[in-house]
Design a protein around this motif. Structure first.
Motif, short mmCIF file in Angstrom:
data_model
loop_
_atom_site.label_atom_id
_atom_site.label_comp_id
_atom_site.label_asym_id
_atom_site.label_seq_id
_atom_site.Cartn_x
_atom_site.Cartn_y
_atom_site.Cartn_z
N SER A 1 9.13 7.31 -11.95
CA SER A 1 8.28 8.19 -11.15
C SER A 1 6.89 8.11 -11.74
O SER A 1 6.66 8.55 -12.88
CB SER A 1 8.78 9.64 -11.19
N ALA A 2 5.97 7.54 -10.97
CA ALA A 2 4.59 7.40 -11.47
C ALA A 2 3.94 8.77 -11.61
O ALA A 2 3.01 8.94 -12.38
CB ALA A 2 3.79 6.51 -10.52
N SER B 1 -3.66 13.68 -8.06
CA SER B 1 -3.20 12.84 -6.94
C SER B 1 -4.14 12.93 -5.75
O SER B 1 -4.39 11.93 -5.06
CB SER B 1 -1.82 13.28 -6.47
N ALA C 1 2.62 2.38 -2.41
CA ALA C 1 3.79 2.29 -3.30
C ALA C 1 3.62 3.15 -4.55
O ALA C 1 4.60 3.58 -5.16
CB ALA C 1 4.03 0.84 -3.70
N GLY C 2 2.35 3.38 -4.94
CA GLY C 2 2.11 4.22 -6.13
C GLY C 2 1.48 3.47 -7.30
O GLY C 2 1.53 3.94 -8.44
N GLN D 1 -2.88 -3.18 0.59
CA GLN D 1 -2.91 -3.25 2.06
C GLN D 1 -2.76 -4.70 2.52
O GLN D 1 -3.20 -5.63 1.82
CB GLN D 1 -4.24 -2.69 2.57
N ILE E 1 -6.87 10.34 -5.66
CA ILE E 1 -6.57 8.90 -5.65
C ILE E 1 -6.59 8.41 -4.21
O ILE E 1 -5.83 8.88 -3.38
CB ILE E 1 -5.21 8.62 -6.31
N ILE E 2 -7.49 7.46 -3.96
CA ILE E 2 -7.60 6.94 -2.59
C ILE E 2 -7.06 5.50 -2.55
O ILE E 2 -6.93 4.87 -3.60
CB ILE E 2 -9.07 6.98 -2.09
N PRO E 3 -6.73 4.99 -1.36
CA PRO E 3 -6.23 3.61 -1.29
C PRO E 3 -7.21 2.64 -1.95
O PRO E 3 -8.42 2.77 -1.80
CB PRO E 3 -6.12 3.36 0.23
N THR E 4 -6.67 1.71 -2.68
CA THR E 4 -7.50 0.79 -3.46
C THR E 4 -8.00 -0.37 -2.60
O THR E 4 -7.20 -1.06 -1.96
CB THR E 4 -6.67 0.22 -4.65
N ASP F 1 0.86 -1.18 0.00
CA ASP F 1 0.00 0.00 0.00
C ASP F 1 0.90 1.24 0.00
O ASP F 1 1.99 1.22 0.60
CB ASP F 1 -0.91 0.00 1.24
#
Ligand SMILES: Nc1nc2c(ncn2[C@@H]2O[C@H](COP(=O)(O)OP(=O)(O)OP(=O)(O)O)[C@@H](O)[C@H]2O)c(=O)[nH]1
Ligand SMILES: [Mg+2]
Length: 202
Positions: free
Chosen positions: A171-172, A50, A28-29, A79, A53-56, A26
């Protein structure tokens, strides 16, 4: 005669589709990278900022066309509680992108153990694995350079006999290194297609 012509036409016009799993801890990008891929390779796609963008929890999927083939990307939540579900995707995929947060030294061990679990699973045997040292744009003291990351992660891949793997900087957020990563993946899935044949799509 018509049916023969139709089936030959279908064969000529079908495209090879390869699935690429985007894995990593989690934060990491992964989703940021998928957004970057969509904005680079899909017409008229505007990247999510950015901040949106929420945690998937679950997955995000997107298919892009690269030359004559399609690459279907699966961005899966990283996660801890979600990692047990990763192996459900292994048999259907053709390559793995494993993202490493280059600025998170504190989680380097967790990250490397997670990669070990992925590579040592029988279902990933023979898959090309591209390890991406992400967040290279950040200029902070805790950032590990690519050589440091290679030192840890190349060893894991070699020790566990990953058949084809490498570490690349990326770099994402800025997109630096993304085209090179896609080129690597494209070449490798094609090289490995007798082991993991693509799906043919009209
Ligand atoms: N500076 C910088 N920040 C990045 C980069 N990639 C991702 N981030 C930031 O890292 C944070 C996490 O990014 P996500 O794309 O949500 O991470 P994820 O791997 O999808 O996380 P999960 O969905 O929880 O598994 C966000 O604040 C992003 O803006 C990068 O290349 N550079
Ligand atoms: Mg995500």
């Amino acid at each position: 005669m018509f049916h023969l012509a139709q089936s030959l036409y279908d064969q000529w016009t079908r495209q090879e589709e390869y699935s690429v799993l985007i894995l990593g801890l989690d934060n990491a990008g992964k989703t940021t990278l998928l957004e970057e891929l969509k904005s680079k390779y899909l017409n008229n796609y505007s990247k999510l900022p950015s901040s949106r963008i929420i945690p998937t929890v679950g997955q995000n999927v997107s298919t892009i066309q690269i030359g004559k083939i399609k690459l279907k990307f699966w961005d899966i939540g990283g996660q801890d509680a979600l990692r047990d579900m990763w192996d459900e995707y292994y048999l259907q995929c053709h390559a793995i992108l494993f993202l490493i947060d280059s600025c998170d030294k504190d989680r380097l061990n967790e990250c490397s153990e997670t990669l070990k679990n992925v590579i040592s699973d029988d279902k990933t045997e023979g898959l090309p694995i591209l390890m991406l040292a992400n967040k290279q744009d950040l200029q902070i003291e805790s950032k590990m350079d690519v050589a440091e990351i290679k030192e840890v992660f190349n060893k894991i891949a070699v020790n566990l006999n990953a058949s084809d793997s490498t570490v690349r900087p990326i770099s994402a957020i800025t997109g630096e290194g993304v085209d090179e990563a896609i080129d690597w993946i494209k070449d490798r899935v094609i090289l490995n297609k007798s082991n993991r044949p693509p799906i043919l799509r009209k």
